[in-house]
Scaffold this motif. Structure first.
Motif, mmCIF file in Angstrom:
data_model
loop_
_atom_site.group_PDB
_atom_site.id
_atom_site.type_symbol
_atom_site.label_atom_id
_atom_site.label_comp_id
_atom_site.label_asym_id
_atom_site.label_seq_id
_atom_site.Cartn_x
_atom_site.Cartn_y
_atom_site.Cartn_z
ATOM 1 N N LEU A 72 101.701 49.038 78.881
ATOM 2 C CA LEU A 72 102.627 49.031 80.005
ATOM 3 C C LEU A 72 102.011 48.449 81.258
ATOM 4 O O LEU A 72 102.712 48.036 82.171
ATOM 5 C CB LEU A 72 103.140 50.454 80.276
ATOM 6 C CG LEU A 72 104.162 50.970 79.260
ATOM 7 C CD1 LEU A 72 104.529 52.404 79.573
ATOM 8 C CD2 LEU A 72 105.407 50.104 79.224
ATOM 9 N N VAL A 73 100.692 48.438 81.336
ATOM 10 C CA VAL A 73 100.023 47.793 82.463
ATOM 11 C C VAL A 73 99.352 46.529 81.953
ATOM 12 O O VAL A 73 98.971 46.433 80.793
ATOM 13 C CB VAL A 73 98.988 48.722 83.124
ATOM 14 C CG1 VAL A 73 99.657 49.944 83.691
ATOM 15 C CG2 VAL A 73 97.901 49.116 82.141
ATOM 16 N N GLY A 74 99.224 45.531 82.823
ATOM 17 C CA GLY A 74 98.634 44.265 82.415
ATOM 18 C C GLY A 74 97.140 44.367 82.199
ATOM 19 O O GLY A 74 96.522 45.392 82.465
ATOM 20 N N ALA A 75 96.548 43.289 81.709
ATOM 21 C CA ALA A 75 95.124 43.267 81.422
ATOM 22 C C ALA A 75 94.305 43.465 82.696
ATOM 23 O O ALA A 75 94.640 42.956 83.759
ATOM 24 C CB ALA A 75 94.745 41.950 80.761
ATOM 25 N N ARG A 76 93.221 44.214 82.575
ATOM 26 C CA ARG A 76 92.301 44.449 83.686
ATOM 27 C C ARG A 76 90.886 44.108 83.219
ATOM 28 O O ARG A 76 90.576 44.127 82.030
ATOM 29 C CB ARG A 76 92.357 45.912 84.151
ATOM 30 C CG ARG A 76 93.687 46.332 84.764
ATOM 31 C CD ARG A 76 94.039 45.466 85.967
ATOM 32 N NE ARG A 76 95.128 45.973 86.776
ATOM 33 C CZ ARG A 76 96.407 45.778 86.545
ATOM 34 N NH1 ARG A 76 96.782 45.114 85.473
ATOM 35 N NH2 ARG A 76 97.330 46.245 87.367
ATOM 36 N N TYR A 77 90.008 43.836 84.194
ATOM 37 C CA TYR A 77 88.648 43.421 83.887
ATOM 38 C C TYR A 77 87.670 44.202 84.758
ATOM 39 O O TYR A 77 88.000 44.605 85.871
ATOM 40 C CB TYR A 77 88.481 41.906 84.132
ATOM 41 C CG TYR A 77 89.396 41.079 83.271
ATOM 42 C CD1 TYR A 77 88.935 40.514 82.087
ATOM 43 C CD2 TYR A 77 90.726 40.894 83.628
ATOM 44 C CE1 TYR A 77 89.788 39.765 81.278
ATOM 45 C CE2 TYR A 77 91.588 40.149 82.816
ATOM 46 C CZ TYR A 77 91.113 39.599 81.646
ATOM 47 O OH TYR A 77 91.951 38.876 80.849
ATOM 48 N N ILE A 78 86.470 44.415 84.236
ATOM 49 C CA ILE A 78 85.418 45.079 84.993
ATOM 50 C C ILE A 78 84.509 44.017 85.599
ATOM 51 O O ILE A 78 84.055 43.097 84.912
ATOM 52 C CB ILE A 78 84.607 46.037 84.108
ATOM 53 C CG1 ILE A 78 85.484 47.228 83.696
ATOM 54 C CG2 ILE A 78 83.360 46.533 84.824
ATOM 55 C CD1 ILE A 78 84.793 48.231 82.809
ATOM 56 N N TRP A 79 84.263 44.154 86.886
ATOM 57 C CA TRP A 79 83.419 43.241 87.646
ATOM 58 C C TRP A 79 82.220 44.005 88.205
ATOM 59 O O TRP A 79 82.275 45.225 88.372
ATOM 60 C CB TRP A 79 84.201 42.622 88.804
ATOM 61 C CG TRP A 79 85.339 41.746 88.389
ATOM 62 C CD1 TRP A 79 86.553 42.141 87.899
ATOM 63 C CD2 TRP A 79 85.364 40.314 88.418
ATOM 64 N NE1 TRP A 79 87.337 41.050 87.625
ATOM 65 C CE2 TRP A 79 86.639 39.919 87.938
ATOM 66 C CE3 TRP A 79 84.455 39.341 88.821
ATOM 67 C CZ2 TRP A 79 87.006 38.582 87.837
ATOM 68 C CZ3 TRP A 79 84.823 38.007 88.720
ATOM 69 C CH2 TRP A 79 86.085 37.633 88.228
ATOM 70 N N TYR A 80 81.153 43.258 88.479
ATOM 71 C CA TYR A 80 79.951 43.873 89.050
ATOM 72 C C TYR A 80 79.653 43.262 90.408
ATOM 73 O O TYR A 80 79.568 42.034 90.553
ATOM 74 C CB TYR A 80 78.746 43.652 88.133
ATOM 75 C CG TYR A 80 77.451 44.207 88.683
ATOM 76 C CD1 TYR A 80 77.285 45.579 88.889
ATOM 77 C CD2 TYR A 80 76.388 43.358 89.003
ATOM 78 C CE1 TYR A 80 76.105 46.091 89.394
ATOM 79 C CE2 TYR A 80 75.198 43.863 89.512
ATOM 80 C CZ TYR A 80 75.064 45.230 89.699
ATOM 81 O OH TYR A 80 73.886 45.731 90.204
#
Length: 319
Positions: A72-80
Motif C-alpha cells: 500500500l505504500v510505495g518503495a522506500r530506500y535506506i540512505w547513509y
C-alpha cells in the motif's frame, strides 16, 4: 558501502521527487539553505523491512494480513549520511502511509520479554531521577503498547497519558485501569502535542522502541522539546543501528530512522535536550559495551541552552 547505478538512483529518488538529504537538524547549512543532495554512494539498499514477504518473517509477534496490504505504500530506500553517522529512509512516509502500515498488523500476545524489560527500564529511570519528578507529574508514553512501562510510574497525584496507534487498546486500557493510584488516559493514535491532556506540559516522556519508527526525528524532537516542562525528562530505548544492522535485513519492522549512539545523541542535542545517561544493553537487557539496544535519559534544561553542533559532541563520546 555498496555503490549503485544511476538507474537505481533515479528509481530511488523518483524523477519528480526531492533528492535525499541528510537530516537538516544534524548538518544544518550556515546560510540557512538546503543541505546538498546525497549521491549514489550514500544509497544503502531497498527498505525491505517495510515491503515484501520478509516483513512477515521478521517478527513472530507480527501478523501481516495480505500481500496487497504490504504494497500500500510505495518503495522506500535506506540512505547513509556520513556527516552525521545516521541511516534514514527516503522518500519519507506521510502520516496516512504510517497509519496504513500500522493497520496491517496486530500483536498476538504480550511478548515474554515485555514485562521484565519494562521493569528494568523503570528501575533504570528511577535510579537516575530519584525523587525529581513533581508530585502531580504528567507522565506520557508514545507507543505504549500494553501499558506495561507507563503503568510502573503510577503514583498518587500523577497523570498517565498513553498514545497508541496499534490495535492493543483493550489490553492497554485493562492494564491502566489497574493503576488506580494515578489518573490515566488512553488516546488511540500517534503522539499529539496538542492533545488537551497535555495542556500543562510533560514532566516525563517515555518511549520504548518507538523513535526508530519516526521518519522525521528532527521535527518530532523539536515539537517534544517545546511541550516538555523545564527540568522534564525523556526516556527512550531504541535499537543500536550498527552498520551490519542497517545494511542487512536482520530484524525490526517499520524502522524509518536508524541511529547510531552518536547520531541519537545528536538528534536530541539539536532539539535542545541534554544527556543525562546513555547505556547500551544486550538482548537480555543487561548492560553491554557493544549492546544491541540503546537506553537513555535526556533532560530539558531549566534554561534553554540552544542546539549543539554535531562536532561539539566529541567531548561526550570521549569521556
Amino acid at each position: 558501502m555498496p555503490v549503485f547505478s544511476a538507474q537505481l538512483l533515479l528509481l530511488a529518488l523518483g524523477r519528480n521527487a526531492d533528492c535525499a538529504r541528510c537530516p537538516a537538524c544534524l548538518v544544518p547549512r550556515a546560510d540557512g539553505g538546503n543541505v546538498s543532495c546525497l549521491d549514489s554512494t550514500s544509497l544503502v539498499r531497498v527498505h525491505k523491512d517495510i515491503l515484501g514477504p520478509k516483513v512477515q518473517r521478521m517478527s513472530r509477534r507480527v501478523v501481516v494480513r495480505s500481500s496487497r496490504e504490504r504494497k500500500l505504500v510505495g518503495a522506500r530506500y535506506i540512505w547513509y549520511c556520513k556527516a552525521a553517522d545516521v541511516y534514514f529512509t527516503h522518500p519519507p512516509l506521510s502520516q496516512t502511509e504510517l497509519s496504513t502500515l500500522y493497520s496491517t498488523y496486530h500483536s498476538q500476545k504480550v511478548s515474554e520479554l515485555a514485562r521484565p524489560r519494562a521493569e528494568k527500564q523503570f528501575q533504570y529511570v528511577r535510579g537516575l531521577l530519584g525523587n525529581r519528578l513533581p508530585p502531580n507529574a504528567t507522565v506520557v508514553e508514545a507507543g505504549c503498547s500494553w501499558g506495561l512501562l507507563l503503568s510502573t510510574f503510577a503514583a498518587p497525584g500523577r497523570k498517565l497519558v498513553c498514545f497508541e496507534p496499534g490495535e492493543s487498546f483493550s489490553s492497554t486500557a485493562a492494564v491502566l485501569e489497574r493503576t488506580s493510584a494515578s489518573r490515566s488516559t488512553l488516546i488511540p493514535g500517534f503522539f499529539d502535542a496538542n492533545a488537551q491532556e497535555l495542556k500543562n506540559g510533560i514532566d516525563l516522556f517515555l518511549s520504548s522502541h518507538m523513535l526508530e519508527h519516526i521518519g522525521d526525528l528532527c521535527s518530532f524532537l523539536a515539537v517534544l522539546f517545546e511541550k516538555m516542562n523545564p527540568g522534564g525528562f525523556v526516556f527512550s530505548e531504541v535499537p543500536n543501528h550498527s552498520n551490519a544492522y542497517a545494511e542487512e535485513v536482520i530484524g525490526g519492522t517499520f524502522h524509518l530512522t536508524l541511529p547510531t549512539p552518536r547520531s541519537f545523541v545528536a538528534y536530541f542535542y539539536a532539539a535542545g535536550f541534554r544527556l543525562v545517561d546513555l547505556q547500551l544493553v544486550d538482548r537480555s537487557d543487561n548492560p553491554a559495551g557493544n549492546g544491541f539496544h540503546m537506553r537513555s535519559v535526556f533532560m530539558k534544561p531549566l534554561v534553554h541552552l540552544g542546539a549543539v553542533p554535531l562536532f561539539d559532541l566529541n567531548g561526550i563520546f570521549s569521556s
